[in-house]
Design a protein around this motif. Structure first.
Motif, PDB file in Angstrom:
ATOM      1  N   SER A   1       1.804  15.915  -6.989  1.00 16.43           N
ATOM      2  CA  SER A   1       1.643  14.425  -6.931  1.00 16.43           C
ATOM      3  C   SER A   1       2.743  13.668  -7.758  1.00 16.43           C
ATOM      4  O   SER A   1       2.860  12.315  -7.469  1.00 16.43           O
ATOM      5  CB  SER A   1       0.252  14.127  -7.259  1.00 16.43           C
ATOM      6  OG  SER A   1       0.053  14.403  -8.698  1.00 16.43           O
TER       7      SER A   1
ATOM      8  N   THR B   1      -0.356   2.849  -6.398  1.00 11.86           N
ATOM      9  CA  THR B   1      -1.795   3.077  -7.029  1.00 11.86           C
ATOM     10  C   THR B   1      -2.909   2.015  -6.986  1.00 11.86           C
ATOM     11  O   THR B   1      -3.958   2.469  -6.637  1.00 11.86           O
ATOM     12  CB  THR B   1      -1.325   3.117  -8.508  1.00 11.86           C
ATOM     13  OG1 THR B   1      -0.509   4.245  -8.524  1.00 11.86           O
ATOM     14  CG2 THR B   1      -2.750   3.754  -9.288  1.00 11.86           C
TER      15      THR B   1
ATOM     16  N   HIS C   1      -2.636   7.413   3.857  1.00 13.44           N
ATOM     17  CA  HIS C   1      -2.322   9.073   4.051  1.00 13.44           C
ATOM     18  C   HIS C   1      -2.365   9.329   5.484  1.00 13.44           C
ATOM     19  O   HIS C   1      -1.287   9.968   5.943  1.00 13.44           O
ATOM     20  CB  HIS C   1      -3.351   9.633   3.364  1.00 13.44           C
ATOM     21  CG  HIS C   1      -3.410  10.032   1.997  1.00 13.44           C
ATOM     22  ND1 HIS C   1      -2.494  11.236   1.609  1.00 13.44           N
ATOM     23  CD2 HIS C   1      -4.042   9.696   0.912  1.00 13.44           C
ATOM     24  CE1 HIS C   1      -2.628  11.050   0.386  1.00 13.44           C
ATOM     25  NE2 HIS C   1      -3.498  10.312  -0.166  1.00 13.44           N
TER      26      HIS C   1
ATOM     27  N   THR D   1      -3.529   0.152  -4.464  1.00 18.15           N
ATOM     28  CA  THR D   1      -4.030   0.229  -3.065  1.00 18.15           C
ATOM     29  C   THR D   1      -5.572   0.278  -2.724  1.00 18.15           C
ATOM     30  O   THR D   1      -5.980   1.221  -3.426  1.00 18.15           O
ATOM     31  CB  THR D   1      -3.208   1.171  -2.009  1.00 18.15           C
ATOM     32  OG1 THR D   1      -3.687   0.624  -0.488  1.00 18.15           O
ATOM     33  CG2 THR D   1      -3.543   2.641  -2.207  1.00 18.15           C
ATOM     34  N   THR D   2      -6.192  -0.611  -1.772  1.00 17.47           N
ATOM     35  CA  THR D   2      -7.337  -0.245  -1.580  1.00 17.47           C
ATOM     36  C   THR D   2      -7.627   0.134  -0.181  1.00 17.47           C
ATOM     37  O   THR D   2      -8.439   0.401   0.540  1.00 17.47           O
ATOM     38  CB  THR D   2      -8.257  -1.682  -1.239  1.00 17.47           C
ATOM     39  OG1 THR D   2      -7.549  -2.479  -0.474  1.00 17.47           O
ATOM     40  CG2 THR D   2      -8.218  -2.315  -2.905  1.00 17.47           C
ATOM     41  N   GLU D   3      -6.419   0.919   0.431  1.00 16.91           N
ATOM     42  CA  GLU D   3      -6.389   1.399   1.828  1.00 16.91           C
ATOM     43  C   GLU D   3      -5.627   2.717   1.606  1.00 16.91           C
ATOM     44  O   GLU D   3      -4.937   3.075   2.647  1.00 16.91           O
ATOM     45  CB  GLU D   3      -5.359   0.482   2.565  1.00 16.91           C
ATOM     46  CG  GLU D   3      -5.628  -1.009   2.771  1.00 16.91           C
ATOM     47  CD  GLU D   3      -6.919  -1.228   3.486  1.00 16.91           C
ATOM     48  OE1 GLU D   3      -7.304  -0.230   4.245  1.00 16.91           O
ATOM     49  OE2 GLU D   3      -7.717  -2.213   3.414  1.00 16.91           O
ATOM     50  N   ARG D   4      -6.052   3.548   0.683  1.00 18.50           N
ATOM     51  CA  ARG D   4      -5.469   4.994   0.380  1.00 18.50           C
ATOM     52  C   ARG D   4      -5.723   5.717   1.615  1.00 18.50           C
ATOM     53  O   ARG D   4      -4.792   6.543   2.155  1.00 18.50           O
ATOM     54  CB  ARG D   4      -6.200   5.441  -0.680  1.00 18.50           C
ATOM     55  CG  ARG D   4      -5.556   6.773  -1.283  1.00 18.50           C
ATOM     56  CD  ARG D   4      -5.873   7.248  -2.567  1.00 18.50           C
ATOM     57  NE  ARG D   4      -5.186   6.644  -3.554  1.00 18.50           N
ATOM     58  CZ  ARG D   4      -4.119   6.811  -4.227  1.00 18.50           C
ATOM     59  NH1 ARG D   4      -3.494   7.998  -3.669  1.00 18.50           N
ATOM     60  NH2 ARG D   4      -3.475   6.037  -4.936  1.00 18.50           N
TER      61      ARG D   4
ATOM     62  N   ASP E   1       0.740  -1.268  -0.062  1.00 19.98           N
ATOM     63  CA  ASP E   1      -0.251   0.038  -0.049  1.00 19.98           C
ATOM     64  C   ASP E   1       0.812   1.279  -0.142  1.00 19.98           C
ATOM     65  O   ASP E   1       0.300   2.328  -0.629  1.00 19.98           O
ATOM     66  CB  ASP E   1      -0.882  -0.004   1.182  1.00 19.98           C
ATOM     67  CG  ASP E   1      -1.690  -1.233   1.196  1.00 19.98           C
ATOM     68  OD1 ASP E   1      -2.683  -1.492   0.525  1.00 19.98           O
ATOM     69  OD2 ASP E   1      -1.673  -1.901   2.269  1.00 19.98           O
TER      70      ASP E   1
ATOM     71  N   ILE F   1       2.452   6.476  -2.329  1.00 17.92           N
ATOM     72  CA  ILE F   1       1.459   5.589  -2.303  1.00 17.92           C
ATOM     73  C   ILE F   1       1.255   4.796  -3.394  1.00 17.92           C
ATOM     74  O   ILE F   1       1.391   5.200  -4.446  1.00 17.92           O
ATOM     75  CB  ILE F   1       0.114   6.077  -2.088  1.00 17.92           C
ATOM     76  CG1 ILE F   1       0.218   6.990  -0.642  1.00 17.92           C
ATOM     77  CG2 ILE F   1      -1.302   5.176  -1.797  1.00 17.92           C
ATOM     78  CD1 ILE F   1      -0.966   7.755  -0.351  1.00 17.92           C
TER      79      ILE F   1
END
Length: 259
Positions: free
Chosen positions: A100, A226, A235, A228-231, A73, A224
């Motif tokens: 970014s 890309t 953060h 990830t399902t845990e953004r 993640d 991060i």
């Protein structure tokens, strides 16, 4: 009366909910963070209720794993180059920042010359690097580890790289370089200050800080992943790393804070 099947279905959902809530954040962390990050991740869990688990390797190895689809993640590199390559490939980002496309700098590293106290050599110094008494010098692999590149840059700046090259003992990462010296498989090593600050190496040896003008800054960058399902959790962990108390803690562990 609640039917047996509805009851079992609700029971099943209840048993799955805690597992979903406790899915740990997967962190790819540079090897120099191995002595530093575990207590910070525990503090993060206490403060937020979110768990995070780290895998420690050379930055290049972790970047390659992410390129090959490893389910991370967050990537905490020991440099900016590897996370920038992931950004350029569309595999990572620093979303939430003004730019970014640029990794988030969370700390800066320091290179030191470390040796055991019982080594039959003069104290660590630039003179020791020039001494013929130094038979084996451990460094991290410069093709994979930012601290290894910094070591080569420092030796090149001192105009002694060619003379020392046959005596270099190359490790996969900075943690292994430190282990080589502590186990006696090398006389001294160019390692991270974070490694030198660990209780074991503090007890076993002494170090000399390599002047910073001898190698490029070791800026450590985060991105991060890309996929990830845990953004939101990623953060939160980045914000936690950049908070004043944690930055102060990084400083005590051998990293230069950015705030």
């Amino acid at each position: 009366m609640m039917s047996k099947w509805i009851f079992l279905a609700l029971l099943g959902l209840a048993s799955l909910a805690p597992l979903t809530a406790q899915t740990p954040l997967r962190v790819a962390a540079a090897a120099d963070l191995e002595p530093v990050l575990p207590p910070i991740l525990e503090q993060f869990r206490v403060a937020t209720g979110m768990r995070a688990e780290a895998t420690y390797q050379a930055s290049a190895v972790l970047a390659a794993q992410i390129q090959n689809g490893a389910p991370f993640d967050l990537f905490l590199s020991a440099d900016l180059g590897y996370p920038k390559r992931l950004i350029d490939a569309g595999l990572a980002d620093a979303a939430g920042t003004a730019d970014s496309s640029t990794p988030i700098v969370y700390a800066r590293g320091t290179l030191v010359l470390w040796m055991r106290k019982d080594a039959p050599l003069p104290p660590p110094s630039l003179d020791l690097l020039r001494s013929p008494e130094l038979k084996r010098l451990a460094i991290a692999n410069p093709e994979r580890a930012p601290y290894g590149r910094a070591a080569v840059a420092a030796l090149t700046s001192l105009k002694i790289y060619d003379a020392l090259k046959p005596r270099l003992v190359t490790a996969e990462n900075i943690a292994q370089a430190a282990q080589f010296v502590d186990s006696g498989n090398a006389d001294a090593g160019l390692i991270s200050l974070t490694a030198a600050h660990t209780p074991r190496l503090t007890g076993d040896g002494v170090y000399f800080v390599i002047p910073r003008d001898l190698y490029p800054p070791i800026e450590q960058g985060a991105v991060i992943v890309t996929s990830t399902t845990e953004r939101p959790a990623a953060h939160k962990l980045l914000d936690f790393l950049l908070s004043a108390p944690v930055q102060a803690q990084l400083s005590r562990s051998g990293l230069t804070p950015v705030k």
